[in-house]
Design an enzyme around this catalytic site. Structure first.
Site, PDB file in Angstrom:
ATOM      1  N   ARG A 115       5.516 -13.498   9.574  1.00 30.08           N
ATOM      2  CA  ARG A 115       6.142 -12.181   9.448  1.00 30.08           C
ATOM      3  C   ARG A 115       7.553 -12.219   9.999  1.00 30.08           C
ATOM      4  O   ARG A 115       7.873 -13.022  10.874  1.00 30.08           O
ATOM      5  CB  ARG A 115       5.358 -11.138  10.253  1.00 30.08           C
ATOM      6  CG  ARG A 115       4.129 -10.640   9.592  1.00 30.08           C
ATOM      7  CD  ARG A 115       3.383  -9.691  10.514  1.00 30.08           C
ATOM      8  NE  ARG A 115       3.819  -8.313  10.391  1.00 30.08           N
ATOM      9  CZ  ARG A 115       3.342  -7.466   9.490  1.00 30.08           C
ATOM     10  NH1 ARG A 115       2.443  -7.851   8.624  1.00 30.08           N
ATOM     11  NH2 ARG A 115       3.763  -6.225   9.451  1.00 30.08           N
TER      12      ARG A 115
ATOM     13  N   LYS B 216       4.457   0.469   9.461  1.00 29.79           N
ATOM     14  CA  LYS B 216       4.489   1.732   8.725  1.00 29.79           C
ATOM     15  C   LYS B 216       3.896   2.876   9.537  1.00 29.79           C
ATOM     16  O   LYS B 216       4.335   4.006   9.430  1.00 29.79           O
ATOM     17  CB  LYS B 216       3.713   1.574   7.418  1.00 29.79           C
ATOM     18  CG  LYS B 216       4.418   0.636   6.452  1.00 29.79           C
ATOM     19  CD  LYS B 216       3.977   0.889   5.039  1.00 29.79           C
ATOM     20  CE  LYS B 216       2.860  -0.008   4.628  1.00 29.79           C
ATOM     21  NZ  LYS B 216       2.577   0.011   3.211  1.00 29.79           N
TER      22      LYS B 216
ATOM     23  N   GLU C   1       0.869  -1.170   0.000  1.00 32.49           N
ATOM     24  CA  GLU C   1       0.000   0.000   0.000  1.00 32.49           C
ATOM     25  C   GLU C   1       0.913   1.229   0.000  1.00 32.49           C
ATOM     26  O   GLU C   1       1.799   1.330   0.858  1.00 32.49           O
ATOM     27  CB  GLU C   1      -0.892  -0.001   1.250  1.00 32.49           C
ATOM     28  CG  GLU C   1      -1.848   1.165   1.222  1.00 32.49           C
ATOM     29  CD  GLU C   1      -2.871   1.150   2.348  1.00 32.49           C
ATOM     30  OE1 GLU C   1      -2.791   0.288   3.234  1.00 32.49           O
ATOM     31  OE2 GLU C   1      -3.738   2.034   2.321  1.00 32.49           O
TER      32      GLU C   1
HETATM   33  P1  ATP Z   1       2.895  -2.601   8.283  1.00 34.65           P
HETATM   34  O1  ATP Z   1       2.195  -3.725   9.007  1.00 34.65           O
HETATM   35  O2  ATP Z   1       4.333  -2.468   8.572  1.00 34.65           O
HETATM   36  O3  ATP Z   1       2.172  -1.299   8.402  1.00 34.65           O
HETATM   37  P2  ATP Z   1       1.660  -3.527   5.952  1.00 34.65           P
HETATM   38  O4  ATP Z   1       1.555  -5.009   6.043  1.00 34.65           O
HETATM   39  O5  ATP Z   1       0.459  -2.757   6.271  1.00 34.65           O
HETATM   40  O6  ATP Z   1       2.888  -3.035   6.772  1.00 34.65           O
HETATM   41  P3  ATP Z   1       1.661  -3.525   3.131  1.00 34.65           P
HETATM   42  O7  ATP Z   1       1.980  -2.415   2.226  1.00 34.65           O
HETATM   43  O8  ATP Z   1       0.275  -4.008   3.232  1.00 34.65           O
HETATM   44  O9  ATP Z   1       2.171  -3.085   4.547  1.00 34.65           O
HETATM   45  O10 ATP Z   1       2.646  -4.731   2.896  1.00 34.65           O
HETATM   46  C1  ATP Z   1       2.914  -5.293   1.650  1.00 34.65           C
HETATM   47  C2  ATP Z   1       3.278  -6.728   1.859  1.00 34.65           C
HETATM   48  O11 ATP Z   1       4.390  -6.852   2.744  1.00 34.65           O
HETATM   49  C3  ATP Z   1       2.140  -7.502   2.474  1.00 34.65           C
HETATM   50  O12 ATP Z   1       1.957  -8.672   1.717  1.00 34.65           O
HETATM   51  C4  ATP Z   1       2.613  -7.827   3.848  1.00 34.65           C
HETATM   52  O13 ATP Z   1       2.122  -9.073   4.247  1.00 34.65           O
HETATM   53  C5  ATP Z   1       4.131  -7.835   3.704  1.00 34.65           C
HETATM   54  N1  ATP Z   1       4.805  -7.512   4.960  1.00 34.65           N
HETATM   55  C6  ATP Z   1       4.730  -6.364   5.664  1.00 34.65           C
HETATM   56  N2  ATP Z   1       5.462  -6.436   6.787  1.00 34.65           N
HETATM   57  C7  ATP Z   1       6.034  -7.660   6.809  1.00 34.65           C
HETATM   58  C8  ATP Z   1       6.916  -8.345   7.715  1.00 34.65           C
HETATM   59  N3  ATP Z   1       7.360  -7.777   8.840  1.00 34.65           N
HETATM   60  N4  ATP Z   1       7.293  -9.597   7.396  1.00 34.65           N
HETATM   61  C9  ATP Z   1       6.876 -10.171   6.272  1.00 34.65           C
HETATM   62  N5  ATP Z   1       6.056  -9.594   5.378  1.00 34.65           N
HETATM   63  C10 ATP Z   1       5.629  -8.352   5.634  1.00 34.65           C
END
Ligand code: ATP
Ligand code: MG
Length: 550
Positions: A258, A268, A33
């Protein structure tokens, strides 16, 4: 050195799916996102999506999940694209969830026509009150039994801007008593009157992630839709939308654990807070766990990949020490950075028996195993700087292999020097040292007469270049379980200590992004604020990992 991806549970699923003919090729996507910069946790999702597809000769799309215009912005789109390319990946296609708004809308209309979606007038608060709890079933919305015709008309009116934000939603008609809360008539479209970064003012209704995502995956022909574990409970809904919308292709979602790193913020939302409240110097502050921050700190994309791949991929969330990343950085930089002399905390040394105006220099190679790096001249003269921590007035113990009063050490690529006198400032701090050198001990002369009490690096005073060093440390102090501090209370006041010192003259033309090993100190990178007049370096990592104290 480029690692190949080892076997993991997703790779096994892909192998089986190809073998059974369930799929003919592997197509994955990375779906960020665009509401902030990417962090090291995202690197797991990026590396895995790209490497897994690559292992089977497949493809990976970059698809921006931009269905919430309130939080998203083009600057983040550009930053994310840049970070992914920096990691060494070229998406097969770059797409936006918003590219599919017409199709997504058409699928919503299809659900309405089949009696599987309804326009609901409950407020967001009421929707959550009606949802029930894990133990109790929810209550059905009073608007649930509107006719198909009425729903079609109202949904169109929602699209045409007749209603205010929050006034109506489109909801899937599933089961308010479902044990999985996500299945209790989830909202699939909401009204947001705002300008979208791509579609501008064309839409005032936007699909929810849970509805939009499976449709986007289906349209793109994604075979394995990988996401992190928190989406596990959404998979039934993902499958429900695919089953009911009947797109031409059926994608499948698989969840992986994760990546967590102790004392590292990997959300984020928090990173955004740090930036917006000016607690750091932007998303690329070298202390930040963003890819941009790591890059500015001098971490290489190869090291990040190695770190991610060697941490593996499992179905459980995993916590991996940052020491593993540091090790990967050292292993990557060791064979490929020039080794030079820099003094980050200078102490002046006057060689009292060396001629006043004489400067001599030794020709020194930049790396013992890299002839291709060439050589440079390393000057020596009457006044030099050594590292303050390389001197103690009295030898504290037999292990002290540095300079003390009366001791003799080798200045690397120069001479042995002996300390005869310590000159103090008025405040009792050490101002400078007076030493003498022994001409016979010249480096390269083959002198074997005696062994010095250690080897020190130095920078000659008149030719040395002054430089600023950002000593980048952990952004957060360690989490004390008893105290339960918020992340802002845990901000480390010493996370960035700026030191003034000197580097040898060969570094004069170094450009932002150039990396060096400073002999005996660590790896450093030239910062983006550096100029030939004002060199600025960021510490990437110490030369050796410190042993963890119990
Ligand atoms: P955050 O939780 O840090 O705000 P998010 O998951 O909302 O991040 P997205 O932009 O939705 O951020 O993430 C894009 C992809 O990255 C998603 O498929 C998410 O599952 C993956 N992702 C985000 N953080 C991690 C992590 N710590 N480990 C593995 N995959 C991750
Ligand atoms: Mg998310």
């Amino acid at each position: 050195m480029m690692m190949n991806i080892e076997s993991n549970f997703v790779k096994t699923i892909m192998e089986d799916d190809l073998a059974s003919g369930k799929v003919d090729e592997i197509i994955t996507r990375f779906p960020p996102e665009p509401n902030a910069y990417l962090h090291i946790g995202h690197a797991r999702a990026i590396v895995m999506n790209f490497e897994l597809a690559k292992a089977f000769g497949g493809k990976t799309n970059l698809r921006f999940d931009d269905t919430n215009p309130l939080k998203e912005d083009t600057t983040f789109v550009e930053a994310i694209k840049h970070d992914i390319r920096w990691l060494g990946y070229e998406p097969d296609t770059v797409l936006f969830g918003s590219d599919y708004f017409d199709q997504t809308y058409a699928y919503a209309v299809k659900l309405i026509k089949e009696g599987l979606a309804f326009v609901c007038d409950l407020s967001p608060e009421e929707v959550s009150q009606y949802r029930g709890t894990l133990k109790e079933p929810g209550k059905e919305s009073p608007w649930r039994n509107r006719s198909v015709e009425e729903n079609l008309r109202l949904f169109e009116e929602m699209k045409d801007g007749k209603y205010a934000d929050g006034e109506k939603t489109l909801r899937a008609k599933i089961n308010m008593a479902h044990p999985n809360m996500n299945m209790r008539d989830p909202v699939i479209y909401r009204i947001i009157h705002t300008t979208h970064h791509n579609t501008k003012d064309k839409w005032c209704i936007y699909p929810m992630y849970d509805f939009a995502h499976p449709i986007q995956d289906a349209i793109e022909g994604i075979t394995h839709s990988l996401c992190s574990l928190e989406y596990e409970d959404h998979r039934v809904l993902y499958d429900w939308f695919i089953e009911k919308c009947e797109p031409p292709h059926t994608p499948h979602q698989y969840e992986f654990g994760r990546l967590n790193i102790p004392n590292t913020i990997m959300s984020k939302r928090y990173l955004r807070e740090l930036v917006e409240e000016d607690l750091v110097d932007g998303y690329d502050d070298p202390r930040m766990p963003t890819l941009a921050g790591l890059r500015r700190r001098g971490v290489t994309p190869e090291a990040i990949k190695e770190f991610i791949i060697s941490a593996g991929l499992s179905r459980q969330n995993s916590t991996v020490s940052i020491d593993m990343l540091d090790t990967a950085v050292r292993n990557d930089l060791q064979p490929k950075t020039k080794r030079i002399h820099a003094v980050v905390d200078p102490l002046k040394v006057i060689i009292t028996n060396y001629p006043e105006d004489k400067i001599e220099s030794q020709t020194v190679s930049y790396h013992p195993n890299r002839d291709d790096f060439g050589e440079r001249e390393l000057p020596f003269g009457r006044e030099v700087y050594i590292e303050r921590q390389d001197f103690l007035p009295e030898k504290p113990n037999r292990k002290w292999r540095r300079l003390s009063l009366g001791e003799e050490v080798r200045l690397m690529h120069a001479y042995f020097i002996t300390c005869n006198d310590i000159i103090y400032n008025e405040d009792d701090s050490i101002k400078e040292l007076h030493c003498t050198y022994d001409e016979k001990t010249k480096s390269g002369s083959g002198f074997k007469g005696r062994k010095p009490n250690g080897n020190l690096h130095f920078v000659e005073k008149s030719t040395g270049l002054s430089a600023k060093f950002n000593m980048v440390g952990p952004l957060l102090i360690e989490d004390d379980e008893d105290e339960d501090l918020s992340f802002k209370e845990r901000l480390n006041p010493d996370s960035m200590i700026v030191q003034e010192g000197f580097v040898e003259p060969s570094v004069k033309d170094a450009k932002p992004g150039d990396r060096f090993q400073f002999m005996r100190l660590g790896y450093y990178v030239v910062d983006k604020t550096s100029s030939p007049e004002h060199l600025v370096f960021n510490k990437t990592v110490d030369l050796r990992g410190r042993r963890r104290k119990k």
